[in-house]
Design an enzyme around this catalytic site. Structure first.
Site, mmCIF file in Angstrom:
data_model
loop_
_atom_site.group_PDB
_atom_site.id
_atom_site.type_symbol
_atom_site.label_atom_id
_atom_site.label_comp_id
_atom_site.label_asym_id
_atom_site.label_seq_id
_atom_site.Cartn_x
_atom_site.Cartn_y
_atom_site.Cartn_z
ATOM 1 N N CYS A 222 0.838 -1.201 0.000
ATOM 2 C CA CYS A 222 0.000 0.000 0.000
ATOM 3 C C CYS A 222 0.874 1.253 0.000
ATOM 4 O O CYS A 222 1.648 1.455 -0.916
ATOM 5 C CB CYS A 222 -1.000 -0.029 1.160
ATOM 6 S SG CYS A 222 -2.407 1.104 0.882
ATOM 7 N N HIS B 275 -4.722 -4.667 -0.132
ATOM 8 C CA HIS B 275 -4.491 -5.297 1.177
ATOM 9 C C HIS B 275 -4.914 -6.762 1.254
ATOM 10 O O HIS B 275 -5.884 -7.110 1.926
ATOM 11 C CB HIS B 275 -5.229 -4.503 2.255
ATOM 12 C CG HIS B 275 -4.636 -3.165 2.522
ATOM 13 N ND1 HIS B 275 -3.478 -2.986 3.260
ATOM 14 C CD2 HIS B 275 -5.030 -1.919 2.147
ATOM 15 C CE1 HIS B 275 -3.187 -1.699 3.336
ATOM 16 N NE2 HIS B 275 -4.121 -1.032 2.665
ATOM 17 N N GLU C 198 -3.473 -8.811 3.005
ATOM 18 C CA GLU C 198 -3.199 -9.253 4.377
ATOM 19 C C GLU C 198 -4.350 -8.981 5.335
ATOM 20 O O GLU C 198 -4.334 -9.490 6.481
ATOM 21 C CB GLU C 198 -1.924 -8.590 4.901
ATOM 22 C CG GLU C 198 -2.080 -7.159 5.433
ATOM 23 C CD GLU C 198 -2.130 -6.101 4.319
ATOM 24 O OE1 GLU C 198 -2.201 -4.906 4.648
ATOM 25 O OE2 GLU C 198 -2.083 -6.477 3.125
#
Length: 308
Positions: A144, A237, A239
């Site tokens: 990011c 994202h 994660e």
């Protein structure tokens, strides 16, 4: 093989309950192999949540991983207990002074995307970190804002402010199916997005050597390979936990901050319903492929990193 983290780190108990193989330092020392050393420069305010998210992904491979938590030297976090930072994190200046090297290194996002890069209080040190990776890290993963910072620093590609937040779960196309980083990927996949800025595909295409691996018609380029700098940049994202976007949405609603319901996240776009995780398998694939690619190419003698 499991991921090696201190047994007192909160992530140890969380991942153990989830069935992720974790190993304390004493048990790891009994194995006659060299673990892959992965550094995590954690720029997010919720340090424990973020370190657990990345430990979950990189700890799901058959390889033994030694995760090293790193922070900016002078910047003090306001959202994580000082005792936790003192116990588990090392300042970058200390890491750099030792000359130690890493097989992999992750630079996380940070909630400062409204600022020009050069106005970030720790920008000068982050530039030193990014330059240091070129001689002390085999493969770097910018996530990011961290990825945007890297592609700006190395190539001058700028981030652009959006007139509304890109927020939700967006479908991305697999643009390079033969890439080792996309091994096992479907033709498309869903990825959580939460940002006020974007990178633009024509500006990335204008830089020789940058290859876009994943991209979206709605929210633009996502995953970029930069072979010259042995790096990957991802602007979204994978994660995130199942409820991370919900936490962000609930926070903004509670604070009276204007925010749209995250797109394609809640069933029927109804925030009263539990969100559905549709990205977990591809998240494990991507980070597992990254770890495998490091394992296949990193020198056995870690001191040789950066000498070729």
């Amino acid at each position: 093989m499991p991921i090696k983290i201190p047994t007192s780190l909160p992530a140890f108990d969380v991942l153990t309950r989830e069935g992720v193989m974790v190993m304390g330092e004493e048990a790891a020392a009994r194995q006659d192999i060299r673990p892959l050393r992965i550094g995590l420069l954690n720029l997010m305010p919720k340090k424990i949540q973020t370190e657990t998210q990345f430990a979950r992904l990189i700890g799901a491979t058959p390889l033994q991983i030694e995760l090293c938590l790193i922070r900016m030297t002078e910047h003090q976090t306001k959202n994580t207990a000082a005792e936790h930072m003192e116990a588990f994190y090392r300042p970058f200046a200390e890491v750099a002074a030792t000359g130690e090297k890493f097989d992999g290194f992750i630079i996380t996002g940070a909630p400062i995307e409204h600022l020009p890069f050069t106005e970030v209080t720790y920008w000068d040190e982050l530039v030193r970190v990014m330059d240091w990776t070129q001689s002390h890290v085999h493969s770097t993963f910018g996530v990011c804002w961290g990825g945007m910072a890297m592609i700006y620093h190395f190539h001058g590609v700028k981030k652009h402010m959006l007139d509304h937040k890109a927020f939700g779960c967006f479908r991305h196309r697999n643009l390079v199916p033969a890439s080792p980083y996309l091994r096992g990927f479907s033709d498309d996949c869903v990825i959580p997005v939460s940002r006020w800025t974007e990178m633009r595909q024509p500006e990335i295409d204008a830089v020789p050597g940058l290859v876009t691996l994943l991209g979206s018609d709605e929210v633009g380029p996502c995953l970029i390979e930069d072979r010259a700098h042995r790096a990957l940049y991802i602007f979204n994202h994978f994660e995130y936990d199942s409820d991370t976007l919900k936490q962000e949405y609930d926070r903004d609603v509670a604070n009276g901050t204007p925010i749209n319901v995250p797109i394609n996240y809640y069933p029927g776009n109804d925030p009263a319903k539990a969100p559905q995780n549709r990205w977990r398998s591809h998240a494990h694939l991507l980070y597992g492929n990254w770890i495998n690619q490091i394992y296949q190419t990193t020198p056995y003698d870690i001191d040789r990193i950066g000498t070729a």
